[in-house]
Design a protein around this motif. Structure first.
Motif, PDB file in Angstrom:
ATOM      1  N   SER A  17       0.861  -1.181   0.000  1.00  0.00           N
ATOM      2  CA  SER A  17       0.000   0.000   0.000  1.00  0.00           C
ATOM      3  C   SER A  17       0.900   1.234   0.000  1.00  0.00           C
ATOM      4  O   SER A  17       2.065   1.169   0.399  1.00  0.00           O
ATOM      5  CB  SER A  17      -0.915  -0.011   1.223  1.00  0.00           C
ATOM      6  N   LEU A  18       0.359   2.340  -0.468  1.00  0.00           N
ATOM      7  CA  LEU A  18       1.144   3.564  -0.606  1.00  0.00           C
ATOM      8  C   LEU A  18       0.498   4.725   0.129  1.00  0.00           C
ATOM      9  O   LEU A  18      -0.723   4.919   0.045  1.00  0.00           O
ATOM     10  CB  LEU A  18       1.288   3.953  -2.080  1.00  0.00           C
ATOM     11  N   TRP A  19       1.318   5.500   0.821  1.00  0.00           N
ATOM     12  CA  TRP A  19       0.845   6.754   1.397  1.00  0.00           C
ATOM     13  C   TRP A  19       0.658   7.756   0.264  1.00  0.00           C
ATOM     14  O   TRP A  19       1.513   7.852  -0.615  1.00  0.00           O
ATOM     15  CB  TRP A  19       1.875   7.322   2.371  1.00  0.00           C
ATOM     16  N   THR A  20      -0.445   8.498   0.302  1.00  0.00           N
ATOM     17  CA  THR A  20      -0.624   9.606  -0.637  1.00  0.00           C
ATOM     18  C   THR A  20      -0.565  10.940   0.099  1.00  0.00           C
ATOM     19  O   THR A  20      -0.551  11.984  -0.538  1.00  0.00           O
ATOM     20  CB  THR A  20      -1.957   9.480  -1.406  1.00  0.00           C
ATOM     21  N   ILE A  21      -0.526  10.903   1.412  1.00  0.00           N
ATOM     22  CA  ILE A  21      -0.366  12.115   2.200  1.00  0.00           C
ATOM     23  C   ILE A  21       1.135  12.380   2.365  1.00  0.00           C
ATOM     24  O   ILE A  21       1.960  11.512   2.097  1.00  0.00           O
ATOM     25  CB  ILE A  21      -1.075  12.005   3.572  1.00  0.00           C
ATOM     26  N   THR A  22       1.478  13.561   2.815  1.00  0.00           N
ATOM     27  CA  THR A  22       2.884  13.909   2.988  1.00  0.00           C
ATOM     28  C   THR A  22       3.479  13.152   4.180  1.00  0.00           C
ATOM     29  O   THR A  22       2.737  12.691   5.058  1.00  0.00           O
ATOM     30  CB  THR A  22       3.044  15.418   3.241  1.00  0.00           C
TER      31      THR A  22
ATOM     32  N   ILE B  76      -7.809   4.459   6.333  1.00  0.00           N
ATOM     33  CA  ILE B  76      -7.356   3.980   7.639  1.00  0.00           C
ATOM     34  C   ILE B  76      -5.907   3.523   7.520  1.00  0.00           C
ATOM     35  O   ILE B  76      -5.513   2.908   6.526  1.00  0.00           O
ATOM     36  CB  ILE B  76      -8.253   2.828   8.144  1.00  0.00           C
ATOM     37  N   ALA B  77      -5.126   3.855   8.543  1.00  0.00           N
ATOM     38  CA  ALA B  77      -3.733   3.410   8.609  1.00  0.00           C
ATOM     39  C   ALA B  77      -3.552   2.511   9.815  1.00  0.00           C
ATOM     40  O   ALA B  77      -4.208   2.685  10.841  1.00  0.00           O
ATOM     41  CB  ALA B  77      -2.801   4.615   8.723  1.00  0.00           C
ATOM     42  N   LYS B  78      -2.665   1.552   9.671  1.00  0.00           N
ATOM     43  CA  LYS B  78      -2.294   0.664  10.778  1.00  0.00           C
ATOM     44  C   LYS B  78      -0.846   0.966  11.143  1.00  0.00           C
ATOM     45  O   LYS B  78      -0.007   1.181  10.263  1.00  0.00           O
ATOM     46  CB  LYS B  78      -2.432  -0.801  10.354  1.00  0.00           C
ATOM     47  N   PHE B  79      -0.575   0.981  12.434  1.00  0.00           N
ATOM     48  CA  PHE B  79       0.766   1.232  12.937  1.00  0.00           C
ATOM     49  C   PHE B  79       1.158   0.064  13.827  1.00  0.00           C
ATOM     50  O   PHE B  79       0.338  -0.426  14.601  1.00  0.00           O
ATOM     51  CB  PHE B  79       0.806   2.542  13.731  1.00  0.00           C
ATOM     52  N   VAL B  80       2.395  -0.385  13.684  1.00  0.00           N
ATOM     53  CA  VAL B  80       2.864  -1.513  14.483  1.00  0.00           C
ATOM     54  C   VAL B  80       4.254  -1.239  15.049  1.00  0.00           C
ATOM     55  O   VAL B  80       5.061  -0.532  14.453  1.00  0.00           O
ATOM     56  CB  VAL B  80       2.883  -2.834  13.667  1.00  0.00           C
ATOM     57  N   ASP B  81       4.474  -1.802  16.214  1.00  0.00           N
ATOM     58  CA  ASP B  81       5.783  -1.820  16.859  1.00  0.00           C
ATOM     59  C   ASP B  81       6.184  -3.290  16.891  1.00  0.00           C
ATOM     60  O   ASP B  81       6.010  -3.978  17.891  1.00  0.00           O
ATOM     61  CB  ASP B  81       5.687  -1.205  18.260  1.00  0.00           C
ATOM     62  N   SER B  82       6.656  -3.797  15.768  1.00  0.00           N
ATOM     63  CA  SER B  82       6.885  -5.230  15.564  1.00  0.00           C
ATOM     64  C   SER B  82       7.821  -5.856  16.589  1.00  0.00           C
ATOM     65  O   SER B  82       7.649  -7.007  16.973  1.00  0.00           O
ATOM     66  CB  SER B  82       7.458  -5.486  14.171  1.00  0.00           C
ATOM     67  N   SER B  83       8.817  -5.110  17.024  1.00  0.00           N
ATOM     68  CA  SER B  83       9.813  -5.661  17.941  1.00  0.00           C
ATOM     69  C   SER B  83       9.571  -5.270  19.394  1.00  0.00           C
ATOM     70  O   SER B  83      10.390  -5.567  20.265  1.00  0.00           O
ATOM     71  CB  SER B  83      11.208  -5.188  17.527  1.00  0.00           C
ATOM     72  N   ASN B  84       8.455  -4.588  19.648  1.00  0.00           N
ATOM     73  CA  ASN B  84       8.147  -4.111  21.004  1.00  0.00           C
ATOM     74  C   ASN B  84       9.311  -3.312  21.600  1.00  0.00           C
ATOM     75  O   ASN B  84       9.652  -3.470  22.763  1.00  0.00           O
ATOM     76  CB  ASN B  84       7.765  -5.265  21.926  1.00  0.00           C
TER      77      ASN B  84
ATOM     78  N   HIS C 131       6.198   1.677  12.833  1.00  0.00           N
ATOM     79  CA  HIS C 131       6.070   2.039  11.423  1.00  0.00           C
ATOM     80  C   HIS C 131       4.607   1.843  11.050  1.00  0.00           C
ATOM     81  O   HIS C 131       3.853   1.175  11.762  1.00  0.00           O
ATOM     82  CB  HIS C 131       7.001   1.216  10.533  1.00  0.00           C
ATOM     83  N   GLY C 132       4.199   2.444   9.959  1.00  0.00           N
ATOM     84  CA  GLY C 132       2.796   2.353   9.584  1.00  0.00           C
ATOM     85  C   GLY C 132       2.600   2.278   8.088  1.00  0.00           C
ATOM     86  O   GLY C 132       3.525   2.509   7.308  1.00  0.00           O
ATOM     87  N   TYR C 133       1.363   1.969   7.732  1.00  0.00           N
ATOM     88  CA  TYR C 133       1.016   1.849   6.317  1.00  0.00           C
ATOM     89  C   TYR C 133      -0.499   1.948   6.172  1.00  0.00           C
ATOM     90  O   TYR C 133      -1.256   1.592   7.082  1.00  0.00           O
ATOM     91  CB  TYR C 133       1.533   0.527   5.744  1.00  0.00           C
ATOM     92  N   PRO C 134      -0.955   2.432   5.006  1.00  0.00           N
ATOM     93  CA  PRO C 134      -2.398   2.454   4.743  1.00  0.00           C
ATOM     94  C   PRO C 134      -2.922   1.024   4.628  1.00  0.00           C
ATOM     95  O   PRO C 134      -2.210   0.144   4.132  1.00  0.00           O
ATOM     96  CB  PRO C 134      -2.498   3.173   3.391  1.00  0.00           C
ATOM     97  N   VAL C 135      -4.144   0.795   5.112  1.00  0.00           N
ATOM     98  CA  VAL C 135      -4.723  -0.549   5.035  1.00  0.00           C
ATOM     99  C   VAL C 135      -6.104  -0.524   4.406  1.00  0.00           C
ATOM    100  O   VAL C 135      -6.839   0.446   4.515  1.00  0.00           O
ATOM    101  CB  VAL C 135      -4.822  -1.221   6.431  1.00  0.00           C
ATOM    102  N   ASP C 136      -6.413  -1.626   3.740  1.00  0.00           N
ATOM    103  CA  ASP C 136      -7.760  -1.843   3.218  1.00  0.00           C
ATOM    104  C   ASP C 136      -8.391  -2.911   4.111  1.00  0.00           C
ATOM    105  O   ASP C 136      -8.144  -4.106   3.944  1.00  0.00           O
ATOM    106  CB  ASP C 136      -7.702  -2.301   1.765  1.00  0.00           C
TER     107      ASP C 136
END
Length: 139
Positions: A30-35, A82-90, A95-100
């Motif tokens: 997925s791609l961010w289209t916002i700045t 909607i965007a999802k943000f994760v802290d994969s390594s706690n 980091h985040g990304y747009p989600v469907d």
């Protein structure tokens, strides 16, 4: 294209702006289209409002005044809000990304977050129901 990342301090957390979610040649992401600044603001909105579960997963939106805007494109080139943000390594590095949310139940905000959005007037109750069922709506 070489992947580069920029890290921004947000309180005690770090937010990683990942270049692979801005690379139009990467068809499976997925791609961010916002700045990038608006991406960070979306993260801050999630962090400030505690739209987080299990201490390492959160969701947010892109607020434009009092309305919700499109923040990205799905891999199928459809607008997403909607965007999802994760802290994969706690390790407090997010980091985040747009989600469907229609394509994967793992990308749907959990009901408590959606209820908070309803209570704050960010989305309608009918939209909450559609999102929970994976049905399309414009929030």
């Amino acid at each position: 294209m070489r992947q580069t990342h920029t890290t921004v301090d947000v309180g005690k957390h770090k937010y990683i702006l990942a270049s692979h979610h801005r690379n139009k040649q990467n068809n499976n992401k997925s791609l961010w289209t916002i700045t990038p600044a608006e991406e960070v603001e979306s993260f801050k909105l999630m962090y400030t409002n505690n739209w987080i579960i299990e201490k390492n997963k959160g969701w947010s939106i892109h607020r434009v005044g009092y309305t919700n805007g499109v923040l990205g494109l799905s891999p199928q080139n459809e607008d997403v809000q909607i965007a999802k943000f994760v802290d994969s390594s706690n390790n407090l590095q997010w980091h985040g990304y747009p989600v469907d949310y229609r394509k994967s139940r793992h990308d749907r905000p959990e009901s408590g977050i959606l209820k908070n959005w309803v209570d704050q007037g960010i989305i309608k109750r009918t939209d909450m129901s559609k999102i929970l069922r994976g049905k399309g709506c414009t929030i």
